[in-house]
Structures are given as structure tokens and as C-alpha cells.
Write an enzyme that holds these catalytic residues in place. Sequence first.
Site, PDB file in Angstrom:
ATOM      1  N   GLU A 170       0.836  -1.213   0.000  1.00 39.39           N
ATOM      2  CA  GLU A 170       0.000   0.000   0.000  1.00 39.39           C
ATOM      3  C   GLU A 170       0.870   1.262   0.000  1.00 39.39           C
ATOM      4  O   GLU A 170       0.597   2.232   0.719  1.00 39.39           O
ATOM      5  CB  GLU A 170      -0.974  -0.013   1.187  1.00 39.39           C
ATOM      6  CG  GLU A 170      -1.936  -1.190   1.125  1.00 39.39           C
ATOM      7  CD  GLU A 170      -2.865  -1.308   2.323  1.00 39.39           C
ATOM      8  OE1 GLU A 170      -2.879  -0.385   3.169  1.00 39.39           O
ATOM      9  OE2 GLU A 170      -3.583  -2.321   2.416  1.00 39.39           O
ATOM     10  N   GLU A 262      -4.911  -7.646  -1.141  1.00 43.53           N
ATOM     11  CA  GLU A 262      -5.822  -7.741   0.006  1.00 43.53           C
ATOM     12  C   GLU A 262      -7.205  -7.317  -0.460  1.00 43.53           C
ATOM     13  O   GLU A 262      -7.331  -6.446  -1.324  1.00 43.53           O
ATOM     14  CB  GLU A 262      -5.424  -6.796   1.152  1.00 43.53           C
ATOM     15  CG  GLU A 262      -4.111  -7.078   1.826  1.00 43.53           C
ATOM     16  CD  GLU A 262      -3.772  -6.007   2.864  1.00 43.53           C
ATOM     17  OE1 GLU A 262      -4.698  -5.305   3.344  1.00 43.53           O
ATOM     18  OE2 GLU A 262      -2.581  -5.859   3.190  1.00 43.53           O
TER      19      GLU A 262
END
Length: 320
Positions: A170, A262
Site C-alpha cells: 500500500e 488484500e
Amino acid sequence: MKTIPCNPKASDEVRSVLNYFSKIEGKGIITGQHTQTMAQEELDYIHQVTGKWPALCGFELLGYSPNINYEDSGEECLLEVAENQDTLQKAWEWTQKSKGLLTFTWHWFSPLNGRDKSFYTEHTDFNVSKAIIEGTKEYKALLSDMDHMAEILREFCDKRIPILWRPFHEADGTWFWWGSQGPKIAKQLYRIMYQRYTNYHNLTNLIWVWNSPLVQGYVGDDVVDIISRDMYPPAHQHTDLSKEYEELVAITRTSKLAAIGEIGPIPCVESLSTSRIPWLWFMTWSQDFGKTEKFTTKEELQRAYHCDYAITLDKLPKLY
């Protein structure tokens, strides 16, 4: 078409996995589940509901960070670290007994000046812009932590176990310290690790997974095997995520395998079997995302795991 690893010295096992990925692209999606405790309640939940196991299991390395500030951490942080202890034993069991695919997530506690959950930007004074400059104390601390983790990964390398390695995840956000000062610095951190692990530590078992959908944040094809992104749609929203796929593959002009690093509610596998959006795998996040009906009902989970398009552990060939 075979996929050539970004690391020229990549092991035969890495090449075997990448070749398999190339064969199934657009023909199936690998089921995956993140875990972060010894109990691995998420796996038991999936098996209880579907009678099947995911083909890809994720393990958390946060408790193996070398600079956890135990004295200045709250109860929630200390519990999370405690529950994560010894989970590498489960990773070994997964590879030795199940022969499933393996990935690690590292919520990396800050190398310096951290408190509580110091993988979060708000809990550290670590100056990441100095960490990319050779000779600084920040750079030395960064490499020290990298070297510590490399020794953990080396055991898997020695046993010739391929790892889907997704560092600095991320990186498009500022919530983690590695992304706190923008994508340009995050890219440099990734490259420092790639060079350190590939050339200095000679970790030939890593499949390098980039984890950001930002065009301006892309680290470069030469150090990436697979591109990925993390997504958390609203609870019980299940689609083929076609728009999100197109956004991700736009970060490079090269044809790259693409995966869901994810996700909260799982994608709609039945829709994917029709649209053939070539997501390589999906990884449901842990805790309530993976062991309750808060985000995905049991019926949806059952449909997904029993769809012919889903690649579960029983459908996975021997790859290493």
C-alpha cells in the site's frame, strides 16, 4: 507464454510458479486467505463452510520486526505482537504438509524512533527521506532491519520454497511510514531492498510483488514480477472488479500478471468466470474479513470456492 523472473538468478521453483501463473491467467483465480495468528481461525472457517482450503495462504511478519518498542506500546499492540509470535511454524507446516502457495505481509515496525504500532506513520518520528541516503543513521537502521528479515527468509530459500514477496505494501497511501513522504521515496525503498536481497543476500526464492495502483508511483518493470493492489469495497459487494483491474494494469505498458493483494468482501468468482478479468489471485484479509459473515456471507463463500473457476488447494499442482 512463460513469464521471465525479474531476478535473473531466480530459482527453478520461482520459474515453475511463474510459468504456472502464466498458464492459468484468465482461466481461473487462485483462492487466498491472510492469517496472522497461530490459531489461523480464518482457514478453519473456510474449511468449515466450504469443505475446501485456499491455495494461497498469507502470513504476517509484524511480530518478527526487530525494533518493537515494548515499553511504549498499548495493550492492543502488545496483544497483536504476542498473537503473531511463532507463526513462522505455521508457514513451515503450510509449505511442508499442504504444499500450498505462500505469501508474507510485513507490517514493519519503524526501524527508529517508534512507539506503539510504529508501522503507522502517526506512531513514529522516523525520517524516511533520510533512510534512502547512504551513510545516515536512518539508512543504517533500514538496512539492519532488512538484514534481520533476510535471515528469516533465507531459511525458506535454503529449502527452495518460493515466496510471493509483497514489501512496502500500500505504498500509494501515507498511513504507513514507508509511504509517508510520497511514492517517489517508497519506490527508492523498494529498490534498496530489491538490490539488497537479490545481490547481497542472494535470496533467489522471492517472487517480487508490487502493491500500488498509482501510475506515478510505479517502481519499474525491472524489479517486479507481479503487480497488485489492495481493495476494501463495501461489505457484501461482490463484483469482478474490472474497473480496478484496468486501473492497475495501466501503471505499466508491459504485460504483467496482476493480483488482488488484500480485499475485504471477496470478488464474485462466478462473474469472473464469465468476464475472464485475469486477476491471478485474491487474498481475503484476516480477522473479521476472513472468519465471519460481516463482509462475505457463507453462501457467497460457498459459491466462490465451489465454482469451477476457483483454484483451491486441491486443484493446485505440485510447484516446488
